[in-house]
Structures are given as structure tokens and as C-alpha cells.
Design a protein around this motif. Structure first.
Motif, PDB file in Angstrom:
ATOM      1  N   ILE A   5       0.835  -1.104   0.014  1.00  0.00           N
ATOM      2  CA  ILE A   5      -0.100   0.130   0.014  1.00  0.00           C
ATOM      3  C   ILE A   5       0.894   1.308   0.080  1.00  0.00           C
ATOM      4  O   ILE A   5       1.570   1.364   0.797  1.00  0.00           O
ATOM      5  CB  ILE A   5      -1.082   0.236   1.362  1.00  0.00           C
ATOM      6  CG1 ILE A   5      -1.941  -1.152   1.338  1.00  0.00           C
ATOM      7  CG2 ILE A   5      -1.754   1.169   1.272  1.00  0.00           C
ATOM      8  CD1 ILE A   5      -2.606  -1.005   2.601  1.00  0.00           C
ATOM      9  N   ILE A   6       0.566   2.191  -0.940  1.00  0.00           N
ATOM     10  CA  ILE A   6       1.678   3.315  -1.158  1.00  0.00           C
ATOM     11  C   ILE A   6       0.447   4.414  -1.072  1.00  0.00           C
ATOM     12  O   ILE A   6      -0.451   4.484  -1.573  1.00  0.00           O
ATOM     13  CB  ILE A   6       2.252   3.335  -2.532  1.00  0.00           C
ATOM     14  CG1 ILE A   6       3.033   2.056  -2.800  1.00  0.00           C
ATOM     15  CG2 ILE A   6       2.844   4.559  -2.758  1.00  0.00           C
ATOM     16  CD1 ILE A   6       3.496   1.884  -4.022  1.00  0.00           C
ATOM     17  N   HIS A   7       0.966   5.370  -0.109  1.00  0.00           N
ATOM     18  CA  HIS A   7       0.372   6.658   0.062  1.00  0.00           C
ATOM     19  C   HIS A   7       1.369   7.598  -0.287  1.00  0.00           C
ATOM     20  O   HIS A   7       2.378   7.841   0.053  1.00  0.00           O
ATOM     21  CB  HIS A   7      -0.391   6.771   1.257  1.00  0.00           C
ATOM     22  CG  HIS A   7      -1.077   7.937   1.421  1.00  0.00           C
ATOM     23  ND1 HIS A   7      -0.948   9.241   1.692  1.00  0.00           N
ATOM     24  CD2 HIS A   7      -2.735   7.966   1.081  1.00  0.00           C
ATOM     25  CE1 HIS A   7      -2.011  10.080   1.676  1.00  0.00           C
ATOM     26  NE2 HIS A   7      -3.207   9.186   1.323  1.00  0.00           N
ATOM     27  N   LEU A   8       0.826   8.825  -0.985  1.00  0.00           N
ATOM     28  CA  LEU A   8       1.594   9.819  -1.653  1.00  0.00           C
ATOM     29  C   LEU A   8       1.716  10.893  -0.334  1.00  0.00           C
ATOM     30  O   LEU A   8       2.669  11.968  -0.754  1.00  0.00           O
ATOM     31  CB  LEU A   8       1.447  10.430  -2.822  1.00  0.00           C
ATOM     32  CG  LEU A   8       1.356   9.383  -3.984  1.00  0.00           C
ATOM     33  CD1 LEU A   8       0.781  10.022  -5.332  1.00  0.00           C
ATOM     34  CD2 LEU A   8       2.756   8.503  -4.261  1.00  0.00           C
ATOM     35  N   GLY A   9       0.910  11.104   0.518  1.00  0.00           N
ATOM     36  CA  GLY A   9       0.882  12.121   1.588  1.00  0.00           C
ATOM     37  C   GLY A   9       0.850  13.198   0.853  1.00  0.00           C
ATOM     38  O   GLY A   9      -0.243  13.682   0.119  1.00  0.00           O
ATOM     39  N   MET A  10       1.469  14.426   1.240  1.00  0.00           N
ATOM     40  CA  MET A  10       1.329  15.776   0.729  1.00  0.00           C
ATOM     41  C   MET A  10       2.047  16.152  -0.594  1.00  0.00           C
ATOM     42  O   MET A  10       1.893  16.920  -1.099  1.00  0.00           O
ATOM     43  CB  MET A  10       1.363  16.853   1.797  1.00  0.00           C
ATOM     44  CG  MET A  10       0.811  16.843   2.902  1.00  0.00           C
ATOM     45  SD  MET A  10      -0.907  17.703   2.612  1.00  0.00           S
ATOM     46  CE  MET A  10      -0.402  19.457   3.306  1.00  0.00           C
ATOM     47  N   SER A  11       3.415  15.612  -0.436  1.00  0.00           N
ATOM     48  CA  SER A  11       4.345  15.946  -1.514  1.00  0.00           C
ATOM     49  C   SER A  11       4.983  14.799  -1.937  1.00  0.00           C
ATOM     50  O   SER A  11       6.202  14.853  -2.788  1.00  0.00           O
ATOM     51  CB  SER A  11       5.636  16.822  -0.609  1.00  0.00           C
ATOM     52  OG  SER A  11       6.007  15.816   0.507  1.00  0.00           O
ATOM     53  N   GLY A  12       4.325  13.363  -2.049  1.00  0.00           N
ATOM     54  CA  GLY A  12       5.019  12.432  -2.519  1.00  0.00           C
ATOM     55  C   GLY A  12       4.944  12.114  -4.149  1.00  0.00           C
ATOM     56  O   GLY A  12       3.646  12.806  -4.472  1.00  0.00           O
ATOM     57  N   SER A  13       5.694  11.547  -4.793  1.00  0.00           N
ATOM     58  CA  SER A  13       5.447  11.465  -6.292  1.00  0.00           C
ATOM     59  C   SER A  13       6.437  10.022  -6.502  1.00  0.00           C
ATOM     60  O   SER A  13       7.233   9.954  -6.031  1.00  0.00           O
ATOM     61  CB  SER A  13       5.820  12.551  -7.333  1.00  0.00           C
ATOM     62  OG  SER A  13       7.042  12.856  -6.888  1.00  0.00           O
ATOM     63  N   LEU A  14       5.788   9.469  -7.661  1.00  0.00           N
ATOM     64  CA  LEU A  14       6.136   8.161  -8.193  1.00  0.00           C
ATOM     65  C   LEU A  14       6.850   8.456  -9.586  1.00  0.00           C
ATOM     66  O   LEU A  14       5.974   9.239 -10.464  1.00  0.00           O
ATOM     67  CB  LEU A  14       5.307   7.107  -8.199  1.00  0.00           C
ATOM     68  CG  LEU A  14       5.325   6.410  -6.684  1.00  0.00           C
ATOM     69  CD1 LEU A  14       4.004   5.463  -6.799  1.00  0.00           C
ATOM     70  CD2 LEU A  14       6.476   5.620  -6.294  1.00  0.00           C
ATOM     71  N   ARG A  15       7.966   7.947  -9.960  1.00  0.00           N
ATOM     72  CA  ARG A  15       8.452   8.100 -11.496  1.00  0.00           C
ATOM     73  C   ARG A  15       8.914   6.736 -11.818  1.00  0.00           C
ATOM     74  O   ARG A  15       9.367   6.067 -11.158  1.00  0.00           O
ATOM     75  CB  ARG A  15       9.381   9.294 -11.480  1.00  0.00           C
ATOM     76  CG  ARG A  15       9.090  10.669 -11.249  1.00  0.00           C
ATOM     77  CD  ARG A  15       9.935  11.570 -11.696  1.00  0.00           C
ATOM     78  NE  ARG A  15      11.289  11.100 -11.452  1.00  0.00           N
ATOM     79  CZ  ARG A  15      12.348  11.808 -12.117  1.00  0.00           C
ATOM     80  NH1 ARG A  15      12.545  12.650 -13.048  1.00  0.00           N
ATOM     81  NH2 ARG A  15      13.650  11.541 -11.385  1.00  0.00           N
ATOM     82  N   ILE A  16       8.990   6.577 -13.086  1.00  0.00           N
ATOM     83  CA  ILE A  16       9.839   5.395 -13.767  1.00  0.00           C
ATOM     84  C   ILE A  16      10.984   5.932 -14.198  1.00  0.00           C
ATOM     85  O   ILE A  16      10.963   7.044 -14.932  1.00  0.00           O
ATOM     86  CB  ILE A  16       8.810   4.827 -14.851  1.00  0.00           C
ATOM     87  CG1 ILE A  16       7.360   4.470 -14.488  1.00  0.00           C
ATOM     88  CG2 ILE A  16       9.681   4.025 -15.643  1.00  0.00           C
ATOM     89  CD1 ILE A  16       7.575   3.313 -13.708  1.00  0.00           C
TER      90      ILE A  16
END
Length: 275
Positions: free
Chosen positions: A70-81
DNA sequence: CTTTACACCTGACTGC
DNA sequence: TGCAGTCAGGTGTAAA
């Protein structure tokens, strides 16, 4: 940062790269996020194939056979490839490798998290969640039944995950503006007509935002490194003192439940006609 | 039960 | 140029 449209944009951005791929490696550089990353449990998944990339509320779910991340991005999270050569940046906290494809998490404020669990549906964070705003379960009738006896301001209720999920500060403000409803209006005072309008504008706003790749405020980039374009469409959020697009009245800013709330005093009157 | 206050953490911006 | 203060897309928990 991320509300439902941004999380959905992220899901769609990463899924084509990692869905049905084998997890080959994991790097945790900073385990101390909102909750500590369970390093052992993550490592246990190495060798397994990612079965699906799903979203529930603002949570991203990476499902494997034995457990789910389970992933949560919170306020400032981001995911990149990213590719193998990509340099680690400040605030890059973890990375999952699927062969040569790397999924990397960046989060300056560290309000996000990565946890593992055996049965997601039963997890404490998931089990109490209300319906998805874009699902059939979220109907005008549902809204009506849930709000009828509440005295809390409508804006607070829209952001309550037990009532409906995925609506954060931006989209709560925007939907209320389009529906012509003052954010402080007590829920039980809303008329059937207003609830119907609100319901429609919530769905329309979220759909439009998803179609445009989410909102980019500050530094949100989708997994391909592109900004979202919905911010250009915002009517009230972040526009205090600026003229309303509909009537020219300066947009006002109130604090409701500790969150700043933008609205047009002309287009969103409190107690219209009283009752 | 509801409502608020705070906690987590960093960075951007404002005003002195 | 620096420093203190404020604010920020979320949300679980504790206190009132």
C-alpha cells in the motif's frame, strides 16, 4: 498534493511499465516515512510477479500473490519510472526494480508511506473507507442519506473519507464553487436540488482533472515527468483576492477545519433564501 | 458522538 | 542577506 486525480494519474502512468513484471530488487534509503517501511516484508516479495496496480481512495495498491504493498503519497510524494542511469535526488526514499524498469519514490515532506499487508480489504486504513466518488455506490441518494442528519459544514464532510473518498482540499473547493454552495453550509440544510448539483459537479470535476493529468501545484509531475494541466482550470483554489471567473467578485478565503477554503461570496451565498 | 488541535517533515514565500 | 513566522495538496490520533 495528491488527491484522487493525481493518484489515478500516477497509477495509469506507472502500470504499463510494471504490471505483470517480476520484482527483482528493492532499495530503501529512508525507511522513516509516515510509518516505517517494513523492509523485511518488502524484500520477501522479491522474485514475485506484480499481479495488478490498483487504486483505492488515495492509496495505490501493488498486488502480489502473497501480499499487497500500500503506497500513499502524503502531501508531497510522487512516483516516477526512471532508468538505471538516473541519479538519486534529494528526498528520493525508495525504489522498486522490475528488471531494468525502476519505480522511484520522491517525497520532501515524508508524509507518505509504503506498507505491506496480507489482505488489503481488511486493513485498518482501508476497511472504513466510504465509496469511490466515481462509482455507482456514490449516488445523489447516497449523499442525501448520509448528510441528512449532519450539522458539520459541507466542505468538512466532503473531505471525510468515511463518507466519500479521494476528495481533498482542491476538489472540495472547486466542486462547491461549481455547485454554488457556500463551504460552511451545514449538511442538513442542503436542498435535494443542491445535493444533485453537488454530486454532478464532484464527478465532473474529478473526471475532468483525471483527463487533464491532475493538478500541478508546486512540483507535482506525473510518472512520465509531465505536469498536470488541471491547475489552469481552477476557479477558486489558491485565487484569494482575484476576481471570480463568473461574476468578478474577489475570491475569499476562510479557514474551515484548519484548512484554507476558497470560495466566491457572490456565487456561493450562505443560506440562500434562508429556507 | 462531534469538533478541534496537533503531530509528522521540508521548502517556499513574506515581512521586517 | 538573514531570520522568524506562516503556509502547503493528507490523515491518524488525542484531547476537549
Amino acid at each position: 498534493m495528491p488527491e484522487l486525480p493525481e493518484v489515478e494519474t500516477t497509477r495509469r502512468g506507472i502500470a504499463p511499465y510494471i504490471d505483470q513484471q517480476q520484482l527483482t530488487h528493492a532499495i530503501i534509503r529512508q525507511a522513516r516515512l509516515r510509518y516505517p517501511i517494513p523492509v523485511e516484508q518488502v524484500n520477501c516479495l522479491i522474485g514475485q510477479v506484480l499481479v495488478s496496480v490498483e487504486r483505492r481512495a488515495k492509496y495505490l495498491l501493488l498486488k502480489f500473490n502473497t501480499s499487497t504493498l500500500i503506497i500513499h503519497l502524503g502531501m508531497s510524494g510522487s512516483l516516477r519510472i526512471v532508468s538505471q542511469e538516473a541519479e538519486w535526488r534529494k528526498h528520493d526514499h525508495w525504489q522498486l526494480a522490475f528488471g531494468s524498469v525502476l519505480l522511484r519514490y520522491h517525497d520532501p515532506r515524508r508524509f507518505g508511506f509504503l506498507i505491506a499487508c496480507d489482505s488489503v480489504e481488511q486493513h485498518g486504513l482501508i476497511i472504513k473507507l466510504g465509496p469511490e466518488p466515481l462509482s455507482d455506490a456514490f449516488s445523489t441518494q447516497y449523499l442525501q442519506s448520509k448528510l441528512a442528519k449532519r450539522r458539520a459544514p459541507i466542505k468538512t464532510s466532503l473531505m471525510n473519507n468515511e463518507l466519500v473518498v479521494g476528495i481533498g482540499n482542491i476538489y472540495a473547493c472547486e466542486s462547491l464553487f461549481l455547485a454554488g454552495i457556500h463551504p460552511l453550509t451545514p449538511c442538513h440544510q442542503l436542498t435535494p436540488t443542491q445535493l444533485c448539483l453537488l454530486h454532478g459537479h464532484i464527478q465532473a470535476t474529478l473526471n475532468r482533472a483525471i483527463a487533464q493529468g491532475g493538478s500541478t501545484l508546486r512540483d507535482f509531475l506525473n510518472p512520465d515527468g509531465q505536469p498536470g494541466y488541471f491547475a489552469q482550470t481552477l476557479n477558486v483554489y489558491g485565487r484569494a483576492q482575484q476576481p471570480c471567473h463568473q461574476c468578478g467578485t474577489p475570491i475569499d478565503n476562510l479557514r474551515i477545519g484548519g484548512r484554507s477554503s476558497y470560495y466566491c461570496p457572490q456565487c456561493q451565498p450562505l443560506n440562500p433564501g434562508k429556507q
